[in-house]
Design a protein around this motif. Structure first.
Motif, PDB file in Angstrom:
ATOM      1  N   ASP A 217      42.367 -17.781  76.380  1.00 55.36           N
ATOM      2  CA  ASP A 217      42.058 -16.675  77.301  1.00 55.36           C
ATOM      3  C   ASP A 217      42.032 -17.117  78.759  1.00 55.36           C
ATOM      4  OD1 ASP A 217      41.872 -14.909  75.183  1.00 55.36           O
ATOM      5  OD2 ASP A 217      39.769 -15.426  74.857  1.00 55.36           O
ATOM      6  N   HIS A 218      42.507 -18.309  79.026  1.00 51.56           N
ATOM      7  CA  HIS A 218      42.551 -18.829  80.390  1.00 51.56           C
ATOM      8  C   HIS A 218      43.952 -18.625  80.965  1.00 51.56           C
ATOM      9  CE1 HIS A 218      40.406 -21.233  83.310  1.00 51.56           C
ATOM     10  NE2 HIS A 218      39.468 -21.489  82.428  1.00 51.56           N
ATOM     11  N   GLU A 219      44.006 -18.393  82.281  1.00 56.59           N
ATOM     12  CA  GLU A 219      45.287 -18.461  82.988  1.00 56.59           C
ATOM     13  C   GLU A 219      45.612 -19.952  83.138  1.00 56.59           C
ATOM     14  OE1 GLU A 219      46.991 -15.782  83.841  1.00 56.59           O
ATOM     15  OE2 GLU A 219      45.389 -14.457  83.184  1.00 56.59           O
ATOM     16  N   VAL A 220      46.827 -20.327  82.805  1.00 56.56           N
ATOM     17  CA  VAL A 220      47.168 -21.751  82.816  1.00 56.56           C
ATOM     18  C   VAL A 220      48.530 -21.987  83.474  1.00 56.56           C
ATOM     19  CG1 VAL A 220      45.855 -22.324  80.727  1.00 56.56           C
ATOM     20  CG2 VAL A 220      48.245 -21.610  80.508  1.00 56.56           C
ATOM     21  N   ARG A 221      48.714 -23.224  83.908  1.00 54.56           N
ATOM     22  CA  ARG A 221      50.061 -23.690  84.236  1.00 54.56           C
ATOM     23  C   ARG A 221      50.425 -24.714  83.173  1.00 54.56           C
ATOM     24  NH1 ARG A 221      49.372 -25.532  89.030  1.00 54.56           N
ATOM     25  NH2 ARG A 221      49.553 -27.744  88.610  1.00 54.56           N
ATOM     26  N   GLY A 231      51.049 -18.774  82.914  1.00 56.92           N
ATOM     27  CA  GLY A 231      50.883 -17.702  81.942  1.00 56.92           C
ATOM     28  C   GLY A 231      49.455 -17.650  81.450  1.00 56.92           C
ATOM     29  N   ARG A 232      49.281 -16.937  80.349  1.00 48.85           N
ATOM     30  CA  ARG A 232      47.938 -16.814  79.771  1.00 48.85           C
ATOM     31  C   ARG A 232      47.934 -17.440  78.376  1.00 48.85           C
ATOM     32  NH1 ARG A 232      43.636 -14.301  81.413  1.00 48.85           N
ATOM     33  NH2 ARG A 232      42.019 -13.812  79.906  1.00 48.85           N
ATOM     34  N   ALA A 233      46.968 -18.331  78.129  1.00 57.06           N
ATOM     35  CA  ALA A 233      46.850 -18.957  76.801  1.00 57.06           C
ATOM     36  C   ALA A 233      46.191 -17.942  75.875  1.00 57.06           C
ATOM     37  CB  ALA A 233      46.013 -20.223  76.890  1.00 57.06           C
ATOM     38  N   VAL A 234      46.863 -17.579  74.801  1.00 60.52           N
ATOM     39  CA  VAL A 234      46.355 -16.491  73.960  1.00 60.52           C
ATOM     40  C   VAL A 234      45.954 -16.937  72.552  1.00 60.52           C
ATOM     41  CG1 VAL A 234      47.587 -14.677  75.206  1.00 60.52           C
ATOM     42  CG2 VAL A 234      48.713 -15.825  73.276  1.00 60.52           C
ATOM     43  N   GLY A 235      46.278 -18.141  72.162  1.00 64.35           N
ATOM     44  CA  GLY A 235      45.888 -18.533  70.805  1.00 64.35           C
ATOM     45  C   GLY A 235      46.401 -19.908  70.442  1.00 64.35           C
ATOM     46  N   LEU A 236      46.045 -20.294  69.214  1.00 64.57           N
ATOM     47  CA  LEU A 236      46.544 -21.544  68.630  1.00 64.57           C
ATOM     48  C   LEU A 236      47.224 -21.193  67.325  1.00 64.57           C
ATOM     49  CD1 LEU A 236      43.653 -24.191  68.679  1.00 64.57           C
ATOM     50  CD2 LEU A 236      45.588 -24.059  70.230  1.00 64.57           C
ATOM     51  N   THR A 237      48.326 -21.849  67.021  1.00 68.16           N
ATOM     52  CA  THR A 237      48.975 -21.639  65.723  1.00 68.16           C
ATOM     53  C   THR A 237      48.171 -22.359  64.634  1.00 68.16           C
ATOM     54  OG1 THR A 237      50.277 -23.652  65.816  1.00 68.16           O
ATOM     55  CG2 THR A 237      51.237 -21.690  66.860  1.00 68.16           C
ATOM     56  N   GLU A 238      48.558 -22.137  63.388  1.00 67.67           N
ATOM     57  CA  GLU A 238      47.882 -22.827  62.271  1.00 67.67           C
ATOM     58  C   GLU A 238      48.004 -24.336  62.390  1.00 67.67           C
ATOM     59  OE1 GLU A 238      49.473 -21.444  58.595  1.00 67.67           O
ATOM     60  OE2 GLU A 238      48.758 -19.396  58.937  1.00 67.67           O
ATOM     61  N   HIS A 262      44.206 -25.630  83.940  1.00 69.26           N
ATOM     62  CA  HIS A 262      43.477 -24.362  83.982  1.00 69.26           C
ATOM     63  C   HIS A 262      43.495 -23.846  85.412  1.00 69.26           C
ATOM     64  CE1 HIS A 262      40.716 -25.080  80.221  1.00 69.26           C
ATOM     65  NE2 HIS A 262      42.006 -25.089  79.935  1.00 69.26           N
ATOM     66  N   LEU A 263      44.013 -22.629  85.579  1.00 72.96           N
ATOM     67  CA  LEU A 263      44.011 -22.053  86.918  1.00 72.96           C
ATOM     68  C   LEU A 263      42.645 -21.404  87.135  1.00 72.96           C
ATOM     69  CD1 LEU A 263      47.623 -20.602  86.853  1.00 72.96           C
ATOM     70  CD2 LEU A 263      46.831 -22.787  87.777  1.00 72.96           C
ATOM     71  N   ARG A 264      42.215 -21.346  88.361  1.00 74.61           N
ATOM     72  CA  ARG A 264      40.894 -20.789  88.656  1.00 74.61           C
ATOM     73  C   ARG A 264      40.812 -19.364  88.124  1.00 74.61           C
ATOM     74  NH1 ARG A 264      36.388 -21.602  91.935  1.00 74.61           N
ATOM     75  NH2 ARG A 264      36.602 -23.797  92.363  1.00 74.61           N
ATOM     76  N   GLN A 265      39.715 -19.037  87.410  1.00 74.14           N
ATOM     77  CA  GLN A 265      39.566 -17.685  86.850  1.00 74.14           C
ATOM     78  C   GLN A 265      39.414 -16.684  87.974  1.00 74.14           C
ATOM     79  OE1 GLN A 265      40.527 -17.900  83.880  1.00 74.14           O
ATOM     80  NE2 GLN A 265      38.811 -17.864  82.475  1.00 74.14           N
ATOM     81  N   ARG A 266      40.088 -15.546  87.775  1.00 70.92           N
ATOM     82  CA  ARG A 266      39.976 -14.516  88.828  1.00 70.92           C
ATOM     83  C   ARG A 266      38.672 -13.769  88.695  1.00 70.92           C
ATOM     84  NH1 ARG A 266      45.887 -14.347  88.565  1.00 70.92           N
ATOM     85  NH2 ARG A 266      45.885 -13.232  86.601  1.00 70.92           N
TER      86      ARG A 266
END
Ligand code: BTN
Length: 266
Positions: A217-221, A231-238, A262-266
């Motif tokens: 759920d973090h904005e990341v580079r 982009g946005r990290a949305v999950g992990l695969t199995e 991790h980009l600074r949270q807005r």
């Protein structure tokens, strides 16, 4: 406590052949040499100081003598080379659990290998893991898991680390017991490592990793060899790979290996 007493505390832990030295170049290098020489799983080298400590991506890892937990562990997992990263995941989960047990401080994981705390909407690094594999033909011959955790640092970090790093004593306000942290970490790592070979154990590990993962759920580079994107990290695969939806896209990309900021949270 000397190595003998620490070994006794570790009891039946799989990783209890402990060798604590005052000084070395790199504990990872030492354990890789033992692995190449055919030594068995279970050896743990700890150093008070490293003169050539190694970080990920060819970086160095520096810490004043006695300030950190600097540990490398010889593992010979029954895994395919493509699954070797799960050993690192086991070490990451064990590290956050150990820190919480010993200090009460809630620390989390920055995918794939960093132990971090979130303070004032910024992510600070408390520790990192460098796993190095030895292949034997097409098989995974050994994995050396090295971890460095900033435990009792002087009050000021060097300039280049001041805005990005932290240490446990800075977070708690009191000195922290490195030996107890080591014992709890090795016991936890032994547990999660055993899960890798148990029915349903890998899924359980990835579930725990997900719970502890600050990146989600973090904005990341994302920084890959020759490419970087936000982009946005949305999950992990199995399998424990990271899912990132690039800015402007709708479908996630699967990130198997790489570095994430991790980009600074807005
Ligand atoms: C990272 O870049 O975040 C990983 C750092 C890993 C450092 C540890 S300290 C103990 C072990 N020995 C080394 O030379 N490196 C690892």
């Amino acid at each position: 406590m000397d190595s003998e007493q620490l070994r006794a505390q570790l009891g039946s832990c799989r990783f209890s052949d402990l060798r604590w030295v005052p000084e070395t170049g790199s504990t990872n290098e030492d354990v890789l040499a033992l692995a190449r020489a055919g030594e068995p799983e279970g050896i743990v080298v700890v150093a008070d100081h490293q003169s050539a400590g190694r970080g990920r991506l060819g970086r160095s890892w520096e810490a004043p003598a006695g300030s950190s937990l600097l540990v490398s562990i010889l593992c010979r997992p029954d895994l395919a080379p493509a699954d070797a990263h799960l050993v690192t995941s086991a070490a990451g989960v064990a590290a956050v659990e150990a820190v919480r047990q010993v200090t009460g401080v809630v620390v989390r994981l920055k995918w794939p290998n960093d132990v971090v705390v979130e303070r004032e909407r910024a992510t600070r690094k408390l520790g990192g893991i460098l796993a190095e594999s030895l292949l034997d033909g097409g098989r995974l011959g050994a994995v050396v898991v090295g971890i460095g955790i900033n435990v009792n640092w002087p009050s000021e970090f060097p300039d280049e680390l001041a805005s990005i790093a932290t240490a446990l004593n800075h977070l708690t306000g009191v000195p922290v017991d490195r030996e107890l942290l080591l014992v709890r970490f090795l016991q936890g790592f032994g547990h999660w490592y055993d899960q890798l070979g148990a029915p349903g154990g890998r899924a359980e590990l990835v579930t725990r990793y997900r719970e502890e993962c600050q990146t989600l759920d973090h904005e990341v580079r994302v920084e890959l060899a020759g490419e970087s994107f936000s982009g946005r990290a949305v999950g992990l695969t199995e399998e424990g790979h990271l899912l990132v939806v690039p800015d402007g896209a709708t479908d996630p990309r699967i990130i198997v290996a790489g570095d994430v900021v991790h980009l600074r949270q807005r």
